[in-house]
Design a protein around this motif. Structure first.
Motif, short mmCIF file in Angstrom:
data_model
loop_
_atom_site.label_atom_id
_atom_site.label_comp_id
_atom_site.label_asym_id
_atom_site.label_seq_id
_atom_site.Cartn_x
_atom_site.Cartn_y
_atom_site.Cartn_z
N LYS A 232 13.16 0.97 -0.09
CA LYS A 232 11.75 0.89 0.24
C LYS A 232 10.88 2.06 -0.60
CE LYS A 232 8.53 1.00 4.23
NZ LYS A 232 7.75 2.25 3.90
N GLU A 236 8.51 1.40 -3.85
CA GLU A 236 6.98 1.77 -3.63
C GLU A 236 6.49 2.46 -4.63
OE1 GLU A 236 6.80 3.18 0.31
OE2 GLU A 236 6.48 1.26 1.31
N ASN A 239 5.95 0.42 -7.81
CA ASN A 239 4.67 -0.10 -7.83
C ASN A 239 3.55 0.71 -7.98
OD1 ASN A 239 6.12 -2.29 -6.94
ND2 ASN A 239 5.61 -2.30 -4.94
N LYS A 240 3.59 1.70 -7.53
CA LYS A 240 2.80 2.89 -7.89
C LYS A 240 2.23 3.26 -9.36
CE LYS A 240 1.00 7.62 -6.73
NZ LYS A 240 1.67 8.78 -6.18
#
Length: 469
Positions: A232, A236, A239-240
């Motif tokens: 996770k 994330e 993605n950032k």
């Protein structure tokens, strides 16, 4: 006498299959006379019919403690052990029955059943290590025929179903156990595992934490929880980085995330697709195609990966592959947008199978009218047959072919209407242009003008110049 009366009433209800009332009367008999083995034996039989094998086991064990020669008590204890999945303990009970009554056919059969369960357990253990999860499910189904109340077998089956991607079945098994025992750590772990593999990572973590509260040393829940949290966080972060336009960092983070758990098919499919998007941004289109291919191998229903790969195929002019992917998407989701994407790809495929007139003239698709004329002048003079009259027959034939193609290209691209039809992928024959009857010399004469003829004359070894008559 009172206890016997309760027992007789219990027997009557048992015969009518009213097991709840039978249980009540056998309990009254036990309360009245707590040292009678047969009362415990009868209540054990009733509890077995109600599927309450753990309670039945307690009564059966009490009956043989009161009377070690009570054959039916040992049989019932063995049946309870077997139903709960303890085949070794069951075997000992059935052997004790055979010591008391060596001709007891029921004990002989139940002993074989216990041996069968032990054999399936052994096979399943080996196959689980080999990751042959289908075989484990098969073994557990066979074992559960003899041990229907064994939570351990059900959990192993559910875990393997989850690992096979059969999440609804796995969830169903785990949920059934949790309805009976809400604190069962193994069932909580399997519920979390299903959510984890369905890319519901946040919910999965909650179940893993709950399982670890019930059993702090639960190794599988501990490992799964650690992987889920790491996956996770890494996803994330990737993605950032992508949103911030730091594609190199995003690529590295997605790659690291892919190394965390190869078993998490759905999340890894998304990670491959994300990395494919990064590669497309970096113009590494073949790498992007490979990533999207890996994504659809993991999840063949993943529409986003097909769309991403199809766009990369379009960008690399692999139109047949693009059409195939868009067809797959449109079959799954018949939206207006997907229909248009498929149509565009089909047009480009059709166009790609014709002669590329822009390439023949050596101009860009956005070339101006003047650039097209200049390109024709250059190519027509370069490939004119008269210029190659001294060459071999093979070279002459090839140059004549190129000369004709240059004329075709100019005819189409210098006419706005024909050019528009060509660019949109439409059939030029509909405009009455038959390239089979096409005469390149007429175009050449019309372009260079003048009433006289024209010829190429030598101005030195290997050099020619164009001369009007």
């Amino acid at each position: 006498r009172e206890a016997e009366s309760f027992k007789e009433q219990g027997n009557a209800y048992y015969a009518k299959k009213d097991y709840n009332e039978a249980y009540n009367y056998y309990t009254k008999a036990i309360d009245t006379c707590p040292n009678n083995a047969s009362y415990y034996g009868n209540r054990a039989a009733t509890l077995m019919m109600l599927g309450r094998f753990r309670e039945a086991l307690g009564d059966a064990q009490q009956s043989v403690r009161l009377d070690d020669s009570f054959v039916r008590g040992h049989l019932r204890e063995g049946k309870c052990h077997l139903s709960l999945g303890n085949a070794m303990a069951a075997s000992r009970c059935f052997q004790r029955v055979l010591e008391l009554d060596h001709k007891n056919t029921q004990a002989q059969q139940e002993l074989k059943n216990a041996s069968t369960v032990l054999e399936y357990e052994k096979i399943a253990e080996v196959d689980f290590e080999k990751r042959d999860f289908r075989k484990v499910v098969f073994c557990m189904d066979r074992a559960l025929e003899f041990a229907p109340a064994c939570h351990r077998f059900k959990i192993l089956k559910a875990e393997c179903l989850a690992l096979l991607g059969r999440y609804p079945e796995a969830q169903s098994v785990a949920s059934d156990i949790l309805r009976m025992d809400s604190t069962n750590a193994d069932a909580l772990y399997v519920r979390g595992l299903c959510l984890y593999y369905e890319d519901c990572i946040e919910k999965a973590v909650q179940f893993f934490i709950q399982a670890l509260r019930m059993a702090p040393d639960h190794e599988k829940a501990c490992l799964a929880c650690r992987n889920a949290k790491a996956l996770k966080a890494k996803k994330e972060d990737g993605n950032k980085a992508f949103k911030e336009g730091n594609y190199k960092l995003a690529y590295e983070l997605y790659t690291e995330a892919l190394g965390i758990d190869p078993n998490n098919i759905k999340t890894n499919a998304k990670l491959y697709c994300n990395r494919g998007t990064v590669n497309s941004k970096l113009r590494k289109l073949e790498e992007a195609i490979d990533d999207c291919t890996n994504a659809v191998k993991l999840d063949e229903t993943y529409i986003k990966a097909y769309l991403r790969r199809a766009q990369c195929y379009m960008d690399t002019e692999q139109y047949e592959d693009a059409v195939r992917d868009y067809e797959k998407v449109y079959q799954t989701e018949k939206t207006k947008e997907h229909k248009q994407l498929l149509k565009n790809a089909q047009v480009e495929l059709k166009k790609s199978k014709r002669k590329d007139y822009y390439k023949i003239l050596g101009v860009d698709k956005n070339a101006s009218e003047d650039e097209i004329k200049k390109a024709y002048r250059k190519r027509a003079l370069m490939h004119h047959p008269d210029r190659h009259s001294g060459a071999s027959a093979e070279v002459q034939k090839e140059e004549e072919k190129k000369f004709k193609e240059v004329g075709e290209a100019f005819t189409i691209l210098s006419d706005p209407k024909k050019k528009a039809r060509y660019d949109s992928g439409q059939d030029l024959e509909e405009d009455g242009l038959n390239m089979g009857d096409f005469d390149a010399n007429n175009i050449f004469k019309a372009f260079f003008g003048g009433p006289g003829g024209f010829s190429f004359e030598a101005s030195g070894p290997g050099n020619f110049f164009f001369q009007f008559g």
